[in-house]
Design a protein around this motif. Structure first.
Motif, PDB file in Angstrom:
ATOM      1  N   LYS A 246       0.817  -1.210   0.000  1.00  0.00           N
ATOM      2  CA  LYS A 246       0.000   0.000   0.000  1.00  0.00           C
ATOM      3  C   LYS A 246       0.850   1.260   0.000  1.00  0.00           C
ATOM      4  O   LYS A 246       0.471   2.268  -0.613  1.00  0.00           O
ATOM      5  CB  LYS A 246      -0.891  -0.031   1.237  1.00  0.00           C
ATOM      6  CG  LYS A 246      -1.917   1.095   1.280  1.00  0.00           C
ATOM      7  CD  LYS A 246      -2.834   0.913   2.491  1.00  0.00           C
ATOM      8  CE  LYS A 246      -3.886   2.009   2.562  1.00  0.00           C
ATOM      9  NZ  LYS A 246      -4.789   1.846   3.727  1.00  0.00           N
ATOM     10  N   TYR A 247       1.987   1.200   0.664  1.00  0.00           N
ATOM     11  CA  TYR A 247       2.850   2.375   0.783  1.00  0.00           C
ATOM     12  C   TYR A 247       4.242   2.028   0.261  1.00  0.00           C
ATOM     13  O   TYR A 247       5.174   1.766   1.024  1.00  0.00           O
ATOM     14  CB  TYR A 247       2.941   2.847   2.239  1.00  0.00           C
ATOM     15  CG  TYR A 247       1.602   3.284   2.822  1.00  0.00           C
ATOM     16  CD1 TYR A 247       1.034   4.489   2.428  1.00  0.00           C
ATOM     17  CD2 TYR A 247       0.946   2.488   3.742  1.00  0.00           C
ATOM     18  CE1 TYR A 247      -0.182   4.885   2.959  1.00  0.00           C
ATOM     19  CE2 TYR A 247      -0.269   2.886   4.281  1.00  0.00           C
ATOM     20  CZ  TYR A 247      -0.836   4.083   3.885  1.00  0.00           C
ATOM     21  OH  TYR A 247      -2.039   4.477   4.395  1.00  0.00           O
TER      22      TYR A 247
ATOM     23  N   THR B 131       5.897   6.964  -2.008  1.00  0.00           N
ATOM     24  CA  THR B 131       4.481   7.289  -1.971  1.00  0.00           C
ATOM     25  C   THR B 131       4.252   8.536  -1.120  1.00  0.00           C
ATOM     26  O   THR B 131       4.785   8.661  -0.017  1.00  0.00           O
ATOM     27  CB  THR B 131       3.675   6.120  -1.385  1.00  0.00           C
ATOM     28  OG1 THR B 131       3.892   4.957  -2.169  1.00  0.00           O
ATOM     29  CG2 THR B 131       2.187   6.442  -1.347  1.00  0.00           C
ATOM     30  N   HIS B 132       3.452   9.474  -1.669  1.00  0.00           N
ATOM     31  CA  HIS B 132       3.115  10.665  -0.923  1.00  0.00           C
ATOM     32  C   HIS B 132       1.937  10.359   0.004  1.00  0.00           C
ATOM     33  O   HIS B 132       0.950   9.767  -0.420  1.00  0.00           O
ATOM     34  CB  HIS B 132       2.743  11.806  -1.885  1.00  0.00           C
ATOM     35  CG  HIS B 132       3.911  12.348  -2.615  1.00  0.00           C
ATOM     36  ND1 HIS B 132       4.601  13.502  -2.233  1.00  0.00           N
ATOM     37  CD2 HIS B 132       4.561  11.902  -3.740  1.00  0.00           C
ATOM     38  CE1 HIS B 132       5.581  13.714  -3.054  1.00  0.00           C
ATOM     39  NE2 HIS B 132       5.591  12.760  -3.997  1.00  0.00           N
ATOM     40  N   VAL B 133       2.068  10.787   1.230  1.00  0.00           N
ATOM     41  CA  VAL B 133       1.011  10.547   2.223  1.00  0.00           C
ATOM     42  C   VAL B 133       0.733  11.822   2.984  1.00  0.00           C
ATOM     43  O   VAL B 133       1.604  12.691   3.125  1.00  0.00           O
ATOM     44  CB  VAL B 133       1.406   9.436   3.220  1.00  0.00           C
ATOM     45  CG1 VAL B 133       1.545   8.094   2.520  1.00  0.00           C
ATOM     46  CG2 VAL B 133       2.687   9.792   3.953  1.00  0.00           C
TER      47      VAL B 133
ATOM     48  N   ARG C 106       6.635  11.781   2.439  1.00  0.00           N
ATOM     49  CA  ARG C 106       6.843  10.676   1.501  1.00  0.00           C
ATOM     50  C   ARG C 106       7.371   9.471   2.273  1.00  0.00           C
ATOM     51  O   ARG C 106       8.098   9.609   3.256  1.00  0.00           O
ATOM     52  CB  ARG C 106       7.853  11.066   0.427  1.00  0.00           C
ATOM     53  CG  ARG C 106       7.335  12.021  -0.597  1.00  0.00           C
ATOM     54  CD  ARG C 106       8.257  12.085  -1.824  1.00  0.00           C
ATOM     55  NE  ARG C 106       9.663  12.010  -1.472  1.00  0.00           N
ATOM     56  CZ  ARG C 106      10.390  13.044  -1.057  1.00  0.00           C
ATOM     57  NH1 ARG C 106       9.823  14.229  -0.912  1.00  0.00           N
ATOM     58  NH2 ARG C 106      11.661  12.880  -0.781  1.00  0.00           N
TER      59      ARG C 106
END
Length: 511
Positions: free
Chosen positions: A391-392, A396-398, A448
């Motif tokens: 998922k991450y 990955t931007h969160v 990120r």
């Protein structure tokens, strides 16, 4: 008691006859001296049989009056006995002149008359019987009639003394309840002359108890299932009357699981109970009993019936700071440790669960030797950390919220229960010396993902732009290929600062 003497007329006749005899014989005995008056009186006295005080003698009824009976006992004076002493239950006297009866000769009064008693005959005979019973180690029946200091008086035909300690095996809680009751007694002391009789009921009760115990011991065998009555409850178990003998159910034999409360919370005195005979000590007259042995040990079949991984449903028996105790089967509880309640966050059990609540849990382990079962609630659902790497992915931007600020960085919650760490080295440099000064708890941030470590339940984040965090991504690659980086986060931070300083000061030796 008054008796009948010879009257004056009788004495005068006797003296006159004696005088005439002396006159008539004067000529015939002129040469011999005949017996005198004193000698004749002595001979008269000797004609009566001797009677000693304390004897039972036989006498003839020579007269019946309304309230007394006149008796000739062979003594020089007649005696009299109160008529009531010969009366039957209806108060009637069934005697005639000429009847012969036994009476007790107690002695003589000051006038020499015999003191006689019919009742004392019965008492004397009873004392003889009691003496024979005492010598033969026999028993007597009697009724407790009154309380006295130190014990009781008992009617056994005569009054006997029963010490309080000899009434029963245990001290009487209410001694007055015994008044008027009939029992069998053993004579402990007997003195006929003093008419002193001391008796005991306790020795007979103890003897019967020993006999009953011996008979009970003979009929009981190990493995027998018997019915009994609870007679006493202590902190270490139950005493059960099996009819003739009392056995003990030790607290450890009440249940297959440890009993945490006093047995009196589970049973009451007087309760009927079924038990199993575990051991019989004939010599010591002891019987060991068990309740839990009436049913199979659930631990023997628990793993077979509930293999590891089985999902069970049970009631919460107890809530503690470290977890929940959940009932699995009767007598067996399992523990859900606090760490096995949630995958993502620490849980205080008391804030989320209550005693009596029904929950589902998964069996994680069974320790038969120590009788322990480990349960888990979080294991009912997949571990979200196992899905996070997909998922991450790195880069990955969160979006997240700062939930905690530590000396070494920020903790940012990127979804419920999932937090990542932004290390100091991954923070952008602000105006001050400490990059943490630019952040506060609750602040929203954009970050990120550098890497996800499911086994350690950690997510590394960065707030720096992608170019400046290139070294971090390289470190991630080295970690995934199994190459350990020799540089710590603090080392990288110092190195970065040294490089920045080098860009601003091209000649480090100039200082």
């Amino acid at each position: 008691m008054a008796g009948k003497k010879m009257d004056d007329h009788d004495i005068e006749d006797f003296n006159h006859e004696d005088k005439d005899m002396n006159t008539d014989n004067t000529s015939e005995t002129s040469d011999e001296e005949g017996p005198g008056m004193a000698e004749m009186m002595a001979m008269y006295e000797e004609s009566f049989r001797p009677v000693e005080s304390g004897q039972v003698v036989e006498g003839e009824v020579v007269g019946l009056e309304r309230d007394k009976v006149l008796l000739d006992i062979g003594y020089k004076y007649e005696g009299e006995v109160a008529a009531r002493e010969f009366a039957d239950a209806d108060g009637k006297v069934h005697l005639q002149v000429g009847d012969r009866v036994e009476v007790y000769f107690a002695g003589k009064d000051e006038d020499g008359y015999p003191i006689l008693s019919r009742e004392e005959v019965r008492t004397e005979k009873l004392l003889e019987q009691l003496g024979a019973i005492f010598e033969a180690d026999g028993t007597v029946k009697g009724r407790i009639i009154s309380r006295v200091k130190g014990g009781f008086f008992v009617d056994i035909g005569i009054r006997a003394f029963l010490p309080a300690s000899q009434l029963d095996i245990k001290p009487a809680k209410n001694p007055d309840e015994w008044i008027g009751t009939d029992h069998e007694f053993k004579i402990l002391q007997f003195d006929k002359s003093e008419r002193n009789v001391v008796i005991s009921r306790r020795v007979l009760v103890e003897a019967q108890r020993r006999k009953d115990q011996e008979e009970a011991i003979q009929r009981l065998h190990i493995g027998d299932v018997v019915a009994g009555t609870i007679t006493n409850i202590t902190d270490y178990g139950l005493f059960v009357d099996l009819g003739g003998i009392t056995g003990l159910v030790h607290v450890s034999n009440l249940s297959w699981t440890p009993v945490r409360q006093h047995p009196s919370k589970l049973y009451e005195t007087g309760d009927a109970i079924t038990v199993k005979v575990l051991d019989v000590d004939a010599e010591g007259r002891k019987v060991s009993l068990g309740v839990k042995q009436l049913s199979p040990n659930p631990w023997d079949t628990l793993e077979q019936n509930y293999p590891i991984g089985t999902v069970i449903e049970g009631r919460i028996k107890k809530v503690t700071d470290f977890g929940l105790f959940v009932g699995i089967v009767e007598g067996i509880n399992g523990l859900v440790h606090a760490s096995d309640i949630s995958w993502t966050q620490p849980v205080k059990p008391a804030e989320h669960f209550r005693k009596g609540q029904t929950v589902q849990a998964k069996i994680l382990g069974i320790d038969r030797a120590n009788q322990r079962v480990n349960l888990g609630i979080k294991q009912l659902t997949p571990d979200p950390w196992q899905e996070l790497p997909q998922k991450y992915a790195p880069g990955t931007h969160v979006s997240g919220k700062v939930v905690n600020i530590a000396e070494f960085g920020l903790f940012v919650e990127i979804e419920e229960g999932i937090q990542g760490l932004v290390h100091l080295s991954e923070l952008p440099h602000g105006q001050g010396e400490n990059p943490l000064e630019s952040f506060r708890a609750g602040q929203d941030v954009e970050a990120r993902v550098i890497e996800v470590l499911p086994s350690d339940r950690k997510i590394r984040l960065t707030l720096r732009d992608e170019k400046k965090s290139h070294a971090g991504r390289e470190g991630k690659k080295n970690t995934q290929t199994g190459t350990e980086s020799s540089e710590t986060d603090l080392g990288r931070l110092l190195k970065q600062r040294f490089e920045d300083q080098a860009h601003t000061d091209p000649d480090p030796d100039s200082k």
